[in-house]
Design an enzyme around this catalytic site. Structure first.
Site, PDB file in Angstrom:
ATOM      1  CG  HIS A   1      -2.175  -0.759   1.077  1.00 51.75           C
ATOM      2  ND1 HIS A   1      -2.207  -2.133   1.060  1.00 51.75           N
ATOM      3  CD2 HIS A   1      -3.463  -0.358   0.912  1.00 51.75           C
ATOM      4  CE1 HIS A   1      -3.463  -2.540   0.912  1.00 51.75           C
ATOM      5  NE2 HIS A   1      -4.251  -1.481   0.813  1.00 51.75           N
TER       6      HIS A   1
ATOM      7  CE  LYS B   1      -6.934 -11.814  10.204  1.00 56.03           C
ATOM      8  NZ  LYS B   1      -6.756 -11.438  11.610  1.00 56.03           N
TER       9      LYS B   1
END
Lengths: 195, 286
Positions: A37, A105
């Site tokens: 990222h 998650k």
């Protein structure tokens, strides 16, 4: 509601999806964790070309186990990683790359929910730890980028998936954030408990 | 002998990451039967995954963790001089053979060592015991649950009520992050280092196994019930079962300190043990 989606998908389809819906995905997903990222955002801001068009794929918070067999990469295990670590990057990531499906998650926070609303995206959770289940839905490793620099868990693995799911949508493009709602309720219950 | 022990360590790790202990699986099954809707779906996926991992001989979770060892070393164990090297060699072998995910990153250069070894890694907790054998427990500890570890130096005046309140509030904030339903280890007293060591060691206990001290056992039950009443549920998506069990260990504390350490283990509560006797024979002891 249950949806079977073939990537890439458009805004119209994203707007139909609500928090709590269940998804199964076909198409290309790309793994990206903290380092990926960070690097992707830095490259974009420096005007460099990214190796992947993140607007056409789903981004999967995952650091897989992959082994080399001859010329092929084989996925051994590939469950989701904890998404809250990417919370510090996700708004900037979605804003720049217009990714419309993020998979991970544990849920994500306010900033990601804001990005999902502003840029029409959703966040969906794969069952944490269910790495063999996930690996079985991955049909092929199409490519890998940044492997030498970031190592196996952090690299961008480009994966072809079939019926990848079940995924539970926890953030929709309408502003709902299911895991935050659960947490808020839990805080209220905990505050009333006397030992 | 070193080679033999290293191979056994690699086997131990392989079993640990592939084969979930039965007590954990049973607790997950019970949880699944008591849930409905999205929580039930999560638990069904987990149980199916546990089965697939065994069948396909693959690690149940891609995060094969920091390979943490707890060693009870008999003072007269004849191979005590090679055991540390054998463990490290076993880790390298398992990383290649299973394979395990390389999870050891240099803090300064951010380079992954590639073989799960490095400075102070794998972590090995040594305990000297009487006798001439050696018991080695491997606990592959995932990063997601490890990130939900914490230590708070409470004021002794808040008492055990304050301790329980802190654990409850912490597990609510942890929410879906550590892959619930989790097992929670709590270490109380002893100072910052001892309490965390106790919290980790508490995770070695089987699900459902209560502390032998009745008062501590009662505290475990209270915490279990309180955390589950908050409705965080499997994966933080809402549900009745957030924790499979809570294990508490205690140590005497300094009069001015009340340290409370929390170590969380994800549903993939992986642990396996072997015993090596003085002849070098190796026994599975789970």
């Amino acid at each position: 509601m249950e949806y079977r989606l073939s990537l890439p998908i458009g805004e119209e389809e994203i707007m139909k999806i609500n928090a709590g819906d269940v998804l199964y995905i076909n198409g290309t997903i790309v793994t990206a964790r903290d380092e990926a990222h960070k690097k992707a955002i830095e490259m974009y801001d420096a005007g460099k070309t990214l190796p992947v068009d993140f607007s056409k794929v789903a981004v999967f918070h995952c650091g897989p186990i992959i082994k080399r067999e001859g010329d092929e990469w084989q996925v051994v295990a590939a469950g989701p990683t904890t998404s809250s670590r990417m919370e510090i990057f996700e708004y900037d990531f979605i804003k720049r790359f217009h990714t419309c499906i993020i998979i991970g998650k544990g849920g994500m926070g306010e900033k990601t929910a804001k990005a999902c609303k502003e840029f029409k995206a959703i966040y969906a959770a794969f069952t944490g730890g269910a790495a063999v289940l996930a690996a079985n839905a991955i049909k092929k490793v199409k490519d890998v980028f940044w492997l030498d620099e970031l190592g196996m868990p952090e690299a961008l693995w480009v994966l072809e998936v079939e019926n990848f799911g079940p995924l539970t949508v926890t953030i929709d493009a309408h502003g709902r954030n299911l895991t935050e709602e659960v947490k808020q309720k839990a805080r209220e219950i905990a505050a009333k408990i006397e030992f | 002998m070193k080679e033999k022990i290293a191979n056994e360590i690699a086997n131990l790790l392989s079993k640990a990451v592939i084969d979930l202990p039965r007590d954990v699986e049973e607790a997950l099954k019970k949880a699944m039967e008591n849930e409905e809707g999205v929580a039930k779906a999560q638990l069904m996926a987990i149980l199916k995954n546990v089965e697939l991992a065994r069948k396909q001989k693959k690690p149940m979770c891609q995060d094969t963790g920091t390979l943490t060892f707890f060693v009870k070393l008999g003072v007269n164990f004849p191979y005590r001089d090679i055991i540390k090297d054998a463990i490290i060699e076993g880790v390298r072998k398992a990383t290649l053979q299973v394979p395990l995910r390389p999870n050891a990153v240099d803090v300064l250069t951010r380079k992954n060592s590639g073989d799960n070894t490095g400075r102070f890694v794998p972590p090995i907790h040594w305990e000297l015991t009487d006798g001439d054998d050696c018991i080695i427990t491997a606990m592959p500890k995932g990063g997601g649950s490890e990130n939900m570890s914490t230590l708070r130096m409470l004021k002794p005046g808040v008492g055990l009520k304050g301790v329980k309140k802190f654990v409850l509030e912490w597990m609510v904030e942890a929410a879906g992050n550590p892959c619930p339903p989790t097992v929670v280890g709590v270490g109380i007293g002893g100072g910052a280092d001892v309490s965390m060591e106790l919290a980790k060691k508490a995770l070695l206990r089987k699900v459902g196994q209560r502390h032998e001290n009745k008062e501590i056992a009662k505290m475990e039950g209270e915490l279990l019930e309180a955390i589950n009443s908050t409705g965080i549920g499997a994966m933080g998506l809402g549900g009745r079962i957030t924790v499979l069990d809570v294990h508490v260990e205690v140590a005497h504390r300094h009069p001015a300190s009340l340290p409370v350490a929390i170590a969380v283990q994800c549903w993939a509560d992986r642990r396996k043990s072997i015993r090596i006797d003085k002849e070098g024979k190796i026994w599975n002891i789970d």
